[in-house]
Each structure stands twice: as structure tokens, then as C-alpha cells.
Design a protein around this motif. Structure first.
Motif, PDB file in Angstrom:
ATOM      1  N   CYS A 178     -50.952  49.536  32.320  1.00 34.33           N
ATOM      2  CA  CYS A 178     -49.777  49.871  31.542  1.00 34.33           C
ATOM      3  C   CYS A 178     -48.961  48.639  31.185  1.00 34.33           C
ATOM      4  CB  CYS A 178     -48.934  50.890  32.288  1.00 34.33           C
ATOM      5  SG  CYS A 178     -49.203  50.851  34.037  1.00 34.33           S
ATOM      6  N   LEU A 182     -39.800  52.197  24.899  1.00 30.21           N
ATOM      7  CA  LEU A 182     -38.715  53.113  24.633  1.00 30.21           C
ATOM      8  C   LEU A 182     -37.366  52.457  24.850  1.00 30.21           C
ATOM      9  CD1 LEU A 182     -38.187  55.963  23.848  1.00 30.21           C
ATOM     10  CD2 LEU A 182     -38.362  56.635  26.218  1.00 30.21           C
ATOM     11  N   ILE A 224     -28.278  52.442  26.821  1.00 32.83           N
ATOM     12  CA  ILE A 224     -27.746  53.145  27.984  1.00 32.83           C
ATOM     13  C   ILE A 224     -26.311  52.701  28.198  1.00 32.83           C
ATOM     14  CG2 ILE A 224     -28.001  53.612  30.446  1.00 32.83           C
ATOM     15  CD1 ILE A 224     -30.884  53.082  30.237  1.00 32.83           C
ATOM     16  N   ARG A 262     -28.028  62.939  27.548  1.00 27.11           N
ATOM     17  CA  ARG A 262     -29.005  62.329  26.644  1.00 27.11           C
ATOM     18  C   ARG A 262     -28.759  62.812  25.218  1.00 27.11           C
ATOM     19  NH1 ARG A 262     -33.512  60.250  28.335  1.00 27.11           N
ATOM     20  NH2 ARG A 262     -33.588  61.558  30.190  1.00 27.11           N
ATOM     21  N   GLN A 264     -32.225  56.655  20.782  1.00 25.22           N
ATOM     22  CA  GLN A 264     -31.741  57.436  21.899  1.00 25.22           C
ATOM     23  C   GLN A 264     -30.489  56.797  22.492  1.00 25.22           C
ATOM     24  OE1 GLN A 264     -33.657  59.322  25.937  1.00 25.22           O
ATOM     25  NE2 GLN A 264     -34.590  57.537  25.102  1.00 25.22           N
ATOM     26  N   VAL A 291     -28.122  57.174  25.917  1.00 23.38           N
ATOM     27  CA  VAL A 291     -28.045  57.830  27.213  1.00 23.38           C
ATOM     28  C   VAL A 291     -26.755  57.419  27.911  1.00 23.38           C
ATOM     29  CG1 VAL A 291     -29.166  58.193  29.429  1.00 23.38           C
ATOM     30  CG2 VAL A 291     -30.538  57.762  27.409  1.00 23.38           C
ATOM     31  N   SER A 301     -35.663  54.812  35.011  1.00 23.15           N
ATOM     32  CA  SER A 301     -34.715  54.457  33.962  1.00 23.15           C
ATOM     33  C   SER A 301     -34.414  55.703  33.144  1.00 23.15           C
ATOM     34  CB  SER A 301     -35.314  53.386  33.068  1.00 23.15           C
ATOM     35  OG  SER A 301     -34.516  53.268  31.914  1.00 23.15           O
ATOM     36  N   LEU A 302     -33.153  55.859  32.763  1.00 20.67           N
ATOM     37  CA  LEU A 302     -32.760  57.113  32.133  1.00 20.67           C
ATOM     38  C   LEU A 302     -33.346  57.290  30.742  1.00 20.67           C
ATOM     39  CD1 LEU A 302     -29.057  57.308  33.235  1.00 20.67           C
ATOM     40  CD2 LEU A 302     -31.052  58.361  34.244  1.00 20.67           C
ATOM     41  N   VAL A 303     -33.908  56.222  30.171  1.00 20.22           N
ATOM     42  CA  VAL A 303     -34.445  56.398  28.815  1.00 20.22           C
ATOM     43  C   VAL A 303     -35.685  57.285  28.815  1.00 20.22           C
ATOM     44  CG1 VAL A 303     -33.557  54.214  27.970  1.00 20.22           C
ATOM     45  CG2 VAL A 303     -35.838  54.296  28.885  1.00 20.22           C
ATOM     46  N   TYR A 304     -36.364  57.383  29.934  1.00 20.66           N
ATOM     47  CA  TYR A 304     -37.560  58.214  29.966  1.00 20.66           C
ATOM     48  C   TYR A 304     -37.167  59.646  30.262  1.00 20.66           C
ATOM     49  CZ  TYR A 304     -39.649  53.668  30.238  1.00 20.66           C
ATOM     50  OH  TYR A 304     -39.993  52.382  29.969  1.00 20.66           O
ATOM     51  N   GLU A 305     -37.665  60.518  29.436  1.00 20.15           N
ATOM     52  CA  GLU A 305     -37.302  61.913  29.584  1.00 20.15           C
ATOM     53  C   GLU A 305     -38.476  62.642  30.211  1.00 20.15           C
ATOM     54  OE1 GLU A 305     -36.339  63.609  25.901  1.00 20.15           O
ATOM     55  OE2 GLU A 305     -35.575  65.438  26.796  1.00 20.15           O
ATOM     56  N   ILE A 306     -38.388  62.840  31.519  1.00 17.34           N
ATOM     57  CA  ILE A 306     -39.492  63.474  32.226  1.00 17.34           C
ATOM     58  C   ILE A 306     -39.033  64.847  32.675  1.00 17.34           C
ATOM     59  CG2 ILE A 306     -40.995  63.312  34.241  1.00 17.34           C
ATOM     60  CD1 ILE A 306     -41.559  61.190  32.132  1.00 17.34           C
ATOM     61  N   TYR A 337     -44.748  58.016  26.486  1.00 26.65           N
ATOM     62  CA  TYR A 337     -44.336  56.830  27.240  1.00 26.65           C
ATOM     63  C   TYR A 337     -44.654  56.979  28.730  1.00 26.65           C
ATOM     64  CZ  TYR A 337     -41.702  55.986  22.994  1.00 26.65           C
ATOM     65  OH  TYR A 337     -41.344  55.786  21.693  1.00 26.65           O
ATOM     66  N   TRP A 384     -46.993  56.029  30.794  1.00 22.12           N
ATOM     67  CA  TRP A 384     -47.359  54.895  31.648  1.00 22.12           C
ATOM     68  C   TRP A 384     -46.218  53.917  31.819  1.00 22.12           C
ATOM     69  CZ3 TRP A 384     -50.731  55.987  34.894  1.00 22.12           C
ATOM     70  CH2 TRP A 384     -51.732  56.913  34.562  1.00 22.12           C
ATOM     71  N   GLN A 385     -45.423  53.768  30.749  1.00 22.48           N
ATOM     72  CA  GLN A 385     -44.209  52.958  30.900  1.00 22.48           C
ATOM     73  C   GLN A 385     -43.328  53.571  31.976  1.00 22.48           C
ATOM     74  OE1 GLN A 385     -41.980  52.408  27.304  1.00 22.48           O
ATOM     75  NE2 GLN A 385     -43.746  51.680  26.160  1.00 22.48           N
ATOM     76  N   PHE A 431     -44.235  55.502  34.436  1.00 21.63           N
ATOM     77  CA  PHE A 431     -44.859  55.381  35.754  1.00 21.63           C
ATOM     78  C   PHE A 431     -44.568  54.011  36.358  1.00 21.63           C
ATOM     79  CE2 PHE A 431     -48.212  54.929  38.868  1.00 21.63           C
ATOM     80  CZ  PHE A 431     -48.260  56.198  39.422  1.00 21.63           C
ATOM     81  N   ARG A 432     -44.715  52.999  35.511  1.00 22.35           N
ATOM     82  CA  ARG A 432     -44.422  51.643  35.971  1.00 22.35           C
ATOM     83  C   ARG A 432     -42.976  51.513  36.373  1.00 22.35           C
ATOM     84  NH1 ARG A 432     -45.459  47.420  31.539  1.00 22.35           N
ATOM     85  NH2 ARG A 432     -43.927  46.173  32.657  1.00 22.35           N
ATOM     86  N   SER A 442     -42.327  53.183  39.639  1.00 23.05           N
ATOM     87  CA  SER A 442     -42.831  52.383  40.767  1.00 23.05           C
ATOM     88  C   SER A 442     -41.874  51.248  41.074  1.00 23.05           C
ATOM     89  CB  SER A 442     -44.201  51.789  40.450  1.00 23.05           C
ATOM     90  OG  SER A 442     -44.974  52.694  39.737  1.00 23.05           O
TER      91      SER A 442
END
Lengths: 545, 343
Positions: free
Chosen positions: A29, A37, A43, A236, A252, A254, B170-175, B193, B195-196, B198-199, B202
Motif C-alpha cells: 500500500c 484522500l 481536517i 463529516r 471533504q 472533517v 485519520s478522520l478522512v477515511y470513512e469506514i 482507499y 489500503w491507505q 489500513f496503513r 496500523s
């Protein structure tokens, strides 16, 4: 030793495979940072959670920052350059000579947000304007009582007695009929609170019986649309693709809700926030090569409000005694690091209604002691001070302010208990119910008109909404405010406001402490103007590179 | 084995009984109306109060009230949070997985670092390696976790900028929240996104997990060292040596396995310690787990929250205890025959 030369091949192979799979997972990755993103997102580390997603129903700065400019537009707005009123959703307007009829001509190309829960079928028209204002004016309106039926800003400026009727002339023309001329009416319509909601969305909700969703899952015309809100953690927003002004540059936005000021600084330094509200350690930020610190002179005041309905502060003399015993200069140096001016009255020095002849209460222990004895407390008393739990421009650290006041008042025999363990929304709810004795709070003006410093926080009307934290009501004071609004002659108005300020100086329902500047820190790669002198933060012009 | 299971279930039952008795009595010990403390309804109308009285049987005897409380618990109703007026059950379901994730990863880390180091120390008994490892363990055990957390943030997030200082992701990822365990949710999500994310996740877990793992790791070092030393003293090791097995064969075939068995027994005990550390770490790293929530409840005097948080956390730790007991029993036939259990 043991680790370097493991001889059992089975174990070794297993470990080797596991390790290489893990490495593959991790390395797979890397390398796609360009389209990442975070490069298209901003943010913002905010200091508290919003109470609602409709600015009509609140006055708290935290909520306005989170909601007002991001999700909604107003009919008219303040221009950034000169604070004059300029067009927004209304492309032009006309006021009759007697000042009682105001006609707005709407833009025809404004579209509402399209989200998972709503798809608009038509652009903005007069029905939306009617819906937005009738909701707060008409108690019989189907949406009036949703979210508690309180519209604190509008109730405090007496909006419902001012506006007689709103008429739809045609699809894109709306006329307001006022019961009297009011020189602050247009300024009030340009504030953060006077947003335009979607009538079509409201109809859809009403048909489904979900009225309360209108303030929880908002639909507006603003630059961003609502995606999700997790209480106490994040908001968001996505870009509104069909925004009627210039296309927004980022995808986006946030809001990372971080009440601790050191945590916000840490996040800024660790690159987890792009912009933070109310930074501490100003030197550290200015020294850092990638960060900038900005300040705007904002119209605000921080004050110590007394609950005048409860003893001992129902006694004017006690209030005056406290006012004399507080060393404001020391607070300004310790809390604002000198970036503020001592408040002599409620109005900042830069307001045109400011009156030099009102000097406020100086620092005098002797006077304070004498007044306290006169009030019947020669041996002192015990009081609670509620310190606001979030940082605001007008007071970056209410708890320390409370401690300084505690030490000051110790000298006149007053023991202070500091109440500071509530989270913002609870705090604000308890204040509105009048459970405090004294509170450290403040007010940021929504527009340049001086009326905005008086009517929303000290009028009798605002007492009923709980926004008047002093629970103080004086008909003579209200009358001066009323008379001032009746005329557009600035000199006349200034006279009335001077009278009102004198009453405040005598009665001390609240003690003004400081007028401060609002600060904000950001990474240098975030561009665009975010802060206005009035009201909340505005992300519509932000970009990242 | 059956006797063993019955004994454990019995223990579970009575502990739960005591625990619920404690939390139930807390509602009387906290200031305010016990009914309000139990239900968390601070703004109830008179009618709602009547209904609550009926539901919690507060006009009846104390035993009926206790059983009414138990039946509410059995239905998964822990009342409303006094601070936010939302269902505590749903808040806990949202928060507990984050704590489990952090604790489990920290536990793994502590085991994978601590146990091998302990073995190395034992094998090199009274040599330089042993001394170094023991002193490091002593140092790690003595460092207070809140200090360690802050220093880790200062060095690794602020100065070096390697790892983020707060949150799970990070809050930018919407999971989407499915299981609540961030890594599983990321793998389940259909975000482009992924894998981004996931990294990023981690990177987020590294610092808090290391901080939580420090103290337990040092305990594992000492446990592993002493149990390995004990095993090396046994007769079957001596016999194996006499048979002419090499040193490595002895260690890997016999000693490691048998000493691991002793360590597993202590994992359950260590877990309680670990969760306590995790609670403090959650506050420092803004980890959205139940520990931070519980500490916030204490600050806000959210009595219903404190009561329920306590119950859920203790139950969780207790379940982990029992599970490790079962694992131990499954691995070690001798333990099953023991008539007097260990915990």
C-alpha cells in the motif's frame, strides 16, 4: 545467541512465510500518495460538539462554527472587505421609504444538497424562504416546536413582534412587512442564524412523520453537505457539487472534535489537523516552519455574569463589590497574553456606539470591602463560579480566569468554588435553566450593529429563552434599546446606547472583563480566508496544495 | 473436565451475582435518587417517573428491586447515560471493541516481546544478557504509564513525526462501523482507499499498543524467565540431557513448551492489569474506547455510566480469566484433575 541460529527448519520456514506475507501487506500500500484522500480533505480540530445542525435554534459559537457557513446560505451577507451588507441568495433587495417593507429578489440558480436521505427536485424559490422564517415566527407552524421550539437569537431580538407578515410575490420574490422600522433588521437577516432551509425536504419529512430530522440531518444550499456526525467525535461534510458560487476546491471537510487545547496543538504539530481552533502556545506556532498563526479582531466580550434571580447576587451591592475586587489587567496579561483590551463596558472600543465617558469599575479592594459590608456581608460569603468548559475567542481559558478571580476575591473574604466539570452541551443546558450563581462566559457579535451586544444577552425577551445568563430584566434598559432601533440616525442611537450602558454600569448584571482577538493556527499548505470579524468560521474558500 | 467446567461456571455465576449486587448498591450509595441513578433518566416527567417506578419496582422490597434490576440487565438495558441521555448499552457496544482491539494487540505485543526475552534471560542465567534484560524489565515496570505515553507522543509524533498522536484512524477515511474492531472493519469495507486506511490504522495503533504493552511485557519477561529456570531444573530435562540431546533440542522441544504452559495461566491475571493501563492510555491517546468513556463519566458524575461501565468492564475481564483458564486446562491435562482450581 539463540535467536541468530535457529536450527529447526519447520519453525523457521513458518515464521519466514508469515513475516513475508506481513511485509507484502504493508508494502503493497505504499506508493499511491498522490491520489491520497488526505490531500483532498481538510481536517479542522474544533473545540466542542454542535448542539444542533440548524443555526436558527442556537446561539453558541461552537455550533455556528460547525454549521452555519458550511451547510447554509443567508438571503444577504456581510461583505468581507467593509462589513457592508451584500447580496447572497437574494441578488438584490429594496426597502420602502418608511422602512417597513423590504422586498427580496432571489437568485434562480441555487440548488439544495443532494444526499443519501434527500434528492431535491427543484432549485431554491420563495417557498423555502417562507418556510425558513415562518417556522420560527409562527407557533402554529408544523415545524415550530421541533427541537424544543426555541429560536434564541430571533426571540431575543424580538423578531416575531417585528415581522408582521412574509409574502410570496412570485416564485422568486419575497416581501417582509414589519410592524415598525428597525435599523438592525437587515443586519439580523445577514447573521449566521438567519439561514434558509429547504421547504421540499421539510415536506418530505412531515409526510414520513420524521419532523425532528430537519435539525439532525440537515439540508441547505451551502458549500458543503452533511455526511455523518458522531457525537463528541467528528462531523463529516462532503463538497456540494452544484454549489451556486465558485466550486469548492476540496472534497471533504472533517471536524475533529477535540476539547483539550493541548491535544489540538499536538494534533496540529503531528499533522493530524490542518487547522485548529483557539490555539495555545502562540510562539511555538509562529516559530514552526510549516505553521502560521492568524488573528482577527473580532467584536466580542468576555464577562462574569451574575444570576440576579438567586441570592447573593440578587443584591446589586454584592455585584458591585465583586466588580471592584477583580483585577482585569492581571487577567488580560495571564489569560490573553496581552492580546486583548480591558473591557470598560459591554461594547468594544471599536464599536461606533462606544462611549468614552463610561469608565467601568476600577480595581479597588477598599471599595469592594465597603460595598460588601454595606450589603450585609461584612464577613464575606461563598459563591460558585461556573467556568465555560470550551475555549472561545473571548476567553481562551475560563478555568484559569476563574482561578485568578478566586484569588482576587479571597482578598475581600469571598470564597469561590469553581464549577468546571461539565461538557459543553450539558453546561449550556444547565445555564439556560439558571442553575448557576455566577458564570464566566462571553459573547461574540453576529453583526456590526451595537444592538447585537445588548438585545440578545440582556433584554427581557432573552431572559425567557435562557440566553440572558444573568436572568436580569430592566424595562428602562429595554426601552433605550427599543428607542435606538426606531431611528437610523447614528447620533441619536449612540445617545440611547450610552444611557443603556450607564444602567449596566450601575446595575452590573454582568461584569465585562475583556475584548479579545480570535486566533487560529493552520498548516501553510491550507489556503483561503477562514475567519470573518463576525460570527463563525467559513470553509467555502479553502484549498490545499 | 465436566467437573472443571461446572466449577468454573459456578464461580462465574457467583462472581456475577456479587458484581451486580455491588453495582446495584452503588445506585443507593451515589448521591441522588436511586431510581434516577439506576435509570439515568434525569429529565423524566412525572408520568415517566411513575413508569420507571413500576419497571424498577422501587416501591417494593429491596430484593424485588434487585431482581427488577437484574431483569433489566438481562434484557441488555443499562439505562441512559446521565450526561448524553443516550442508551448506555449502545454506547458500550460502540466503544468496547476499540478497547478489546487495543488490549489484544498490546497483549500479543507483550507476549511476543516479553516471553522470548525471558527465555533468553533464563538460558543465560546470571550472565550479562540476563542482567541487561532484567534491568530493562525493572525499568519498564517502574515507568508510570501516563508519563511514558506523553513522552512517546512528544518524541515519536511531535519531534520525529513518525506516528500520529491520537485516535484510531485519520478522520478522512470513512469506514463503516460493523464489528467495531477497526482492522476488521477496514478489511470489510468497500472503500477505494482501503489500503491507505489500513496503513493509517496500523500507524495509529503503534504508539498506544507499545505503551500499554510495556508493563505487561516486563512481567512476561520475569514470568518466562522464572518458569524456564524451573523447567530447566526438572528431572526430565536432565534425563534428556543425559540422553545426549543437543542444547537447542532440549530448549525448543521440551523446555519452551512446558514453561509456556505455566505462563498461559498468568495471562488472565495480566489481562486485568493490562485493561487498567489501557484505560489511562486511551485518555492520553484519545482512543475511542470504553476506558476513556468511563473516566469521562467519572468527571461528569454520570452515575449510571460509572455503574454500567464498571459492570461491563469487570464482566469482560472476568470472561477473559475464565477463557484463559479453559485454554490452560485444555493444554494441561493435570489442571483438569485438580480439585482446587487456581483462580
Amino acid at each position: 545467541m539463540m535467536k541468530s541460529k535457529v536450527s529447526r527448519p519447520l519453525i523457521q520456514m513458518k515464521q519466514f512465510y508469515m513475516l513475508s506475507v506481513l511485509l507484502l501487506l504493508l508494502s503493497g500500500c505504499y506508493g499511491d500518495d498522490k491520489g491520497s484522500l488526505s490531500a483532498n480533505s481538510v481536517i479542522y480540530c474544533a473545540e466542542g460538539s454542535p448542539e444542533s445542525f440548524n443555526p436558527q435554534t442556537v446561539t453558541s459559537g461552537t455550533t455556528i462554527d460547525a454549521v452555519s457557513y458550511q451547510l447554509y446560505d443567508r438571503l444577504i451577507s456581510f461583505q468581507t472587505e467593509d462589513n457592508e451588507i451584500g447580496p447572497s441568495l437574494a441578488k438584490s433587495w429594496h426597502v420602502t421609504r418608511d422602512g417597513k417593507m423590504i422586498t427580496f429578489y432571489l437568485r434562480k440558480d441555487v440548488s439544495f444538497h443532494q444526499t443519501d436521505y434527500f434528492t431535491p427536485t427543484r432549485p431554491l424559490n420563495a417557498d423555502d424562504v417562507l418556510f425558513s422564517f415562518n417556522r420560527l415566527l409562527d407557533p402554529a407552524h408544523g415545524f415550530h416546536h421541533v427541537s424544543g421550539g426555541k429560536y434564541p437569537f430571533f426571540q431575543s431580538v424580538g423578531f416575531s413582534s417585528l415581522v408582521e407578515d412574509i409574502e410570496k410575490i412570485n416564485d422568486y420574490t419575497v416581501r417582509f412587512k414589519l410592524s415598525r422600522a428597525d435599523s438592525s433588521f437587515l443586519a439580523n437577516l445577514a447573521t449566521d442564524f438567519a439561514v434558509i432551509l429547504s421547504a421540499e425536504y421539510a415536506q418530505q419529512l412531515a409526510a414520513a412523520g420524521n419532523h425532528q430530522k430537519i435539525d439532525l440531518q440537515p439540508i441547505g444550499t451551502g458549500p458543503y453537505k452533511f455526511k455523518e456526525y458522531r457525537v463528541g467525535s467528528l462531523i463529516r461534510y462532503y463538497r456540494h457539487e452544484n454549489y451556486w458560487r465558485d466550486q469548492v476546491a476540496i472534497e471533504q471537510l472533517v471536524y475533529d472534535i477535540t476539547p483539550s487545547k493541548t491535544a489540538r496543538l499536538t494534533k496540529l504539530l503531528a499533522n493530524e489537523c490542518d487547522v485548529i481552533a483557539y490555539p495555545v502556545a502562540h510562539e511555538k506556532i509562529t516559530e514552526h516552519p510549516n505553521l502560521t498563526l492568524e488573528a482577527v479582531t473580532s467584536f466580542n466580550v468576555s464577562y462574569l455574569g451574575f444570576n440576579t434571580q438567586k441570592p447573593p447576587f440578587d443584591n446589586k451591592l454584592v455585584r458591585q463589590a465583586i466588580a471592584y475586587a477583580i483585577n482585569k489587567q492581571a487577567i488580560i496579561e495571564a489569560i490573553y497574553f496581552g492580546h486583548a483590551e480591558v473591557a470598560k463596558s459591554l461594547l468594544p472600543g471599536s464599536s461606533w456606539a462606544h462611549d468614552e465617558s463610561i469608565s467601568g469599575h476600577g480595581f479597588s479592594i477598599d471599595k469592594a470591602k465597603a460595598l460588601l459590608a454595606q450589603a450585609g456581608y461584612p464577613d464575606g460569603l461563598t459563591m460558585d463560579i461556573w467556568a465555560l468548559p470550551v475555549q472561545r475567542a473571548y476567553n481562551p481559558n475560563a478555568l484559569t480566569t476563574a482561578k485568578l478571580i478566586q484569588a482576587d476575591l479571597q482578598q475581600i473574604g469571598v470564597t469561590v468554588n469553581i464549577v468546571s466539570n461539565y461538557e459543553w452541551s450539558t453546561f449550556s443546558r444547565l445555564l439556560a435553566r439558571g442553575e448557576h450563581q455566577a458564570v464566566l462566559l462571553g459573547w461574540s457579535a453576529d453583526h456590526p450593529d451595537p444592538d447585537n451586544f445588548f438585545t440578545p444577552i440582556l433584554s427581557c425577551a432573552s431572559m425567557n429563552t435562557g440566553n440572558n445568563r444573568a436572568f436580569w430584566c430592566d424595562p428602562a434598559f429595554d426601552d433605550f434599546l427599543y428607542q435606538s432601533l426606531q431611528t437610523t440616525n447614528t447620533r441619536e442611537r449612540k445617545k440611547h446606547y450610552a444611557q443603556a450602558l450607564r444602567i449596566l454600569s450601575e446595575e452590573v448584571p454582568l461584569l465585562p472583563i475583556a475584548h479579545s482577538r480570535r486566533y487560529q493556527a493552520r498548516h501553510k499548505n491550507v489556503q483561503g480566508e477562514l475567519l470573518h470579524p463576525f460570527g463563525g468560521i467559513d470553509f467555502s474558500g479553502v484549498s490545499k496544495n | 473436565m465436566l467437573v472443571f467446567i461446572i466449577r468454573r461456571l459456578n464461580l462465574f455465576f457467583f462472581t456475577m451475582l456479587l458484581l451486580t449486587l455491588l453495582t446495584f448498591s452503588l445506585s443507593f450509595l451515589f448521591p441522588g435518587d436511586p431510581l434516577v441513578n439506576l435509570s439515568g433518566q434525569i429529565n423524566a416527567t412525572p408520568q415517566q417517573l411513575e413508569q420507571l417506578k413500576l419497571a424498577y419496582k422501587s416501591d417494593q422490597g429491596i430484593m424485588q428491586q434487585y431482581f427488577a434490576y437484574l431483569s433489566h440487565l438481562a434484557e441488555g438495558d443499562l439505562g441512559l447515560s446521565m450526561a448524553s441521555q443516550t442508551q448506555i448499552t449502545s454506547e458500550i457496544i460502540n466503544l468496547l471493541p476499540a478497547t478489546i482491539e487495543l488490549s489484544l494487540i498490546a497483549l500479543m505485543l507483550a507476549m511476543f516481546v516479553g516471553i522470548p526475552l525471558g527465555f533468553i534471560a533464563a538460558v543465560n542465567h546470571r550472565k550479562t544478557a540476563d542482567n541487561i534484560i532484567l534491568s530493562v524489565a525493572m525499568l519498564g515496570y517502574s515507568v508510570p504509564v501516563f508519563w511514558l505515553g506523553l513522552v512517546a507522543i512528544l518524541v515519536f509524533s511531535i519531534q520525529l513525526g513518525w506516528f500520529p498522536s491520537a485516535g484510531q484512524l485519520s478522520l478522512v477515511y470513512e469506514i463503516e462501523h460493523v464489528t467495531g474492531i477497526q482492522f476488521i472493519d477496514i478489511l470489510l469495507s468497500d472503500s477505494v482507499y482501503k489500503w491507505q486506511a489500513f496503513r493509517d490504522a496500523s500507524a495509529h495503533i503503534v504508539l498506544p499498543a507499545c505503551v500499554v504493552a510495556t508493563a505487561p511485557a516486563t512481567i512476561f519477561i520475569r514470568l518466562a524467565r522464572s518458569s524456564m529456570l524451573a523447567v530447566l531444573e526438572t528431572h526430565y530435562i536432565k534425563a534428556a540431557r543425559a540422553k545426549g540431546l543437543t542444547f537447542r533440542q532440549i530448549i525448543f522441544r521440551h523446555a519452551v513448551r512446558n514453561s509456556l504452559l505455566q505462563i498461559i495461566r498468568h495471562i488472565g491475571l495480566q489481562f486485568a492489569n493490562l485493561v487498567t493501563i489501557a484505560m489511562i492510555t486511551e485518555v492520553i491517546f484519545s482512543w475511542p474506547g470504553i476506558g476513556r468513556w468511563l473516566i469521562e463519566s467519572i468527571y461528569q458524575r454520570d452515575y449510571t455510566g460509572i455503574q454500567s461501565g464498571l459492570l461491563v468492564l469487570s464482566t469482560f475481564i472476568f470472561i477473559v480469566h475464565i477463557v484463559t483458564d479453559f485454554i490452560y486446562a485444555a493444554l494441561n491435562p493435570l489442571a483438569r484433575e485438580h480439585n482446587h482450581g487456581t483462580s
